[in-house]
Enzyme design. Sequence first.
Site, short mmCIF file in Angstrom:
data_model
loop_
_atom_site.label_atom_id
_atom_site.label_comp_id
_atom_site.label_asym_id
_atom_site.label_seq_id
_atom_site.Cartn_x
_atom_site.Cartn_y
_atom_site.Cartn_z
CE1 TYR A 150 -4.08 1.90 0.68
CE2 TYR A 150 -2.55 3.26 2.04
CZ TYR A 150 -3.93 3.02 1.52
OH TYR A 150 -4.89 4.07 1.69
CE LYS A 154 -3.77 5.02 -1.49
NZ LYS A 154 -5.02 5.26 -2.45
#
Length: 242
Positions: A150, A154
Amino acid sequence: MLHGRTAIITGGAQGIGLAIAQTFAGHGARVVLGDLDEAHVKEAATALPGPAIGVGCDVTVAANVDGLIKAALDAFGTVDIMVNNAGITRDATMRKMTEDQFDQVIAIHLRGTWNGTRSAAWYMREHGGGSIINMSSISGKVGFVGQTNYSAAKAGIVGLTKAAAKEVAHLGVRVNAIQPGLIRTAMTEAMPPKVWDQKMAEIPMQRAGDPHEIASVALFYASDMSSYMTGTVAEVTGGRYM
């Protein structure tokens, strides 16, 4: 603020995406919601206060995203705003994370955002410009344990946003990113209480954010109020990791 404009929002059936849709619709936008859950997104669209449609869309598939653009054009004749918000989590430490868990998160967040940015920019550059808003996360700034997939995705969205902004700025297309912190959604409220309390202790404002507090920043980026801004990253975190 958005009267006469058409906005597409991926991951729009719930959470932050739905809050953005509600805010945009409240400011006069025609809204197109895209989500993997077609039945849910169609239902969400019918509840919005203005012209809106829901479309089933897998953002990892470029043809699906192109179809989302086409659906917006067929329904409303223009695409002025694109919010790339769709995402998932598959948290695990590196020792336990599978390749599939890594690939799923990278595909939905990073490739999905690239697909949305590319497809929207292709239309906008030929039709007088527009605003693209990409959803990053504070996790992409600092990195969190159990989120190598993640955090990487991001952080990648920030780099993608800046590179894309440079490519299309001269054509009137603006590309900006938002980095939310701890926002109170169904996904975050499913955290174990110990994890929630630990995150809360890192926030100077001593509270979690509301999805509509992200939506108001998206509204700013979508509107003419941010007309001289591109390639920027707005941290909406209550001061966490400032």
